[in-house]
Write a protein that holds these residues in place. Sequence first.
Motif, PDB file in Angstrom:
ATOM      1  N   GLU A   1      -1.511  -3.514  -3.478  1.00 45.45           N
ATOM      2  CA  GLU A   1      -0.582  -2.725  -4.281  1.00 45.45           C
ATOM      3  C   GLU A   1      -0.124  -1.522  -3.476  1.00 45.45           C
ATOM      4  O   GLU A   1      -0.935  -0.747  -2.975  1.00 45.45           O
ATOM      5  CB  GLU A   1      -1.257  -2.285  -5.584  1.00 45.45           C
ATOM      6  N   ILE A   2       1.194  -1.384  -3.313  1.00 47.79           N
ATOM      7  CA  ILE A   2       1.764  -0.245  -2.590  1.00 47.79           C
ATOM      8  C   ILE A   2       2.104   0.867  -3.571  1.00 47.79           C
ATOM      9  O   ILE A   2       1.854   2.034  -3.322  1.00 47.79           O
ATOM     10  CB  ILE A   2       3.027  -0.674  -1.798  1.00 47.79           C
ATOM     11  N   SER A   3       2.699   0.477  -4.690  1.00 46.14           N
ATOM     12  CA  SER A   3       3.008   1.426  -5.763  1.00 46.14           C
ATOM     13  C   SER A   3       2.879   0.662  -7.076  1.00 46.14           C
ATOM     14  O   SER A   3       2.505  -0.508  -7.074  1.00 46.14           O
ATOM     15  CB  SER A   3       4.416   1.997  -5.591  1.00 46.14           C
ATOM     16  N   ASN A   4       3.242   1.308  -8.155  1.00 48.60           N
ATOM     17  CA  ASN A   4       3.094   0.688  -9.466  1.00 48.60           C
ATOM     18  C   ASN A   4       3.847  -0.631  -9.590  1.00 48.60           C
ATOM     19  O   ASN A   4       3.438  -1.521 -10.307  1.00 48.60           O
ATOM     20  CB  ASN A   4       3.552   1.663 -10.550  1.00 48.60           C
ATOM     21  N   SER A   5       4.970  -0.777  -8.873  1.00 45.88           N
ATOM     22  CA  SER A   5       5.769  -1.992  -9.007  1.00 45.88           C
ATOM     23  C   SER A   5       6.027  -2.705  -7.680  1.00 45.88           C
ATOM     24  O   SER A   5       6.775  -3.673  -7.643  1.00 45.88           O
ATOM     25  CB  SER A   5       7.104  -1.667  -9.679  1.00 45.88           C
ATOM     26  N   THR A   6       5.429  -2.243  -6.593  1.00 49.78           N
ATOM     27  CA  THR A   6       5.640  -2.851  -5.284  1.00 49.78           C
ATOM     28  C   THR A   6       4.318  -3.300  -4.692  1.00 49.78           C
ATOM     29  O   THR A   6       3.342  -2.556  -4.704  1.00 49.78           O
ATOM     30  CB  THR A   6       6.340  -1.868  -4.316  1.00 49.78           C
ATOM     31  N   TYR A   7       4.329  -4.520  -4.198  1.00 51.64           N
ATOM     32  CA  TYR A   7       3.133  -5.108  -3.603  1.00 51.64           C
ATOM     33  C   TYR A   7       3.453  -5.622  -2.205  1.00 51.64           C
ATOM     34  O   TYR A   7       4.583  -6.022  -1.927  1.00 51.64           O
ATOM     35  CB  TYR A   7       2.648  -6.305  -4.431  1.00 51.64           C
TER      36      TYR A   7
ATOM     37  N   LYS B   1       8.954  -6.475  -5.006  1.00 53.38           N
ATOM     38  CA  LYS B   1       9.039  -5.623  -6.190  1.00 53.38           C
ATOM     39  C   LYS B   1       8.723  -6.517  -7.385  1.00 53.38           C
ATOM     40  O   LYS B   1       9.234  -7.629  -7.491  1.00 53.38           O
ATOM     41  CB  LYS B   1      10.437  -5.028  -6.308  1.00 53.38           C
TER      42      LYS B   1
END
Length: 184
Positions: free
Chosen positions: A97-103, A123
Amino acid sequence: METTNFKIVSANSQIDWTGRKVTGAHNGTIGIKEGNFILNDGKINGGNIIINTSTIKILDVTDPATNAQFAGHLASDDFFSIEKFPTATLDIISVKEISNSTYHLEGNLTIKDITHLVGFDAKVENSRNEIKLSGKLVIDRTKYDIRFRSGNFFTDLGDTLIYNDFDLDFTITAEAALSEQSKN
């Protein structure tokens, strides 16, 4: 920990491809046969995508005869050997997980029975019963024995050179595969 299987909806998913050469580029689409994503507590944990190589279409060549000739060439052993290898697969083996909506997803991509590890960012839009993934995967075709007019293998190609990397821009929709018991 709740695990949910999301099945890819092929009709609502699309892969756009772009291949470049010295004198320009070609683009088109290719279909997804089937696949799924596994989510644990709402976060992607793995998955599998099966691409139907026989559905490759060329969008930028509008003359029907030229388009058919080009499609035949892409289906040939110079490119995807579609008769021998009607599918390509991506098995997702790790997800960060990079951010809440990006992996960042990594997986084994198999084209023409040749497998290599690939990585790409996606995304993810996640609702309760549906997820959408979008992103871009850049592939070096020569790793999969697609060497036609590659500067790595042929010399003096001039303006007939085809660049090794091609892009797959994807938008994939998957729906929760609810058991019969949970549908009631």
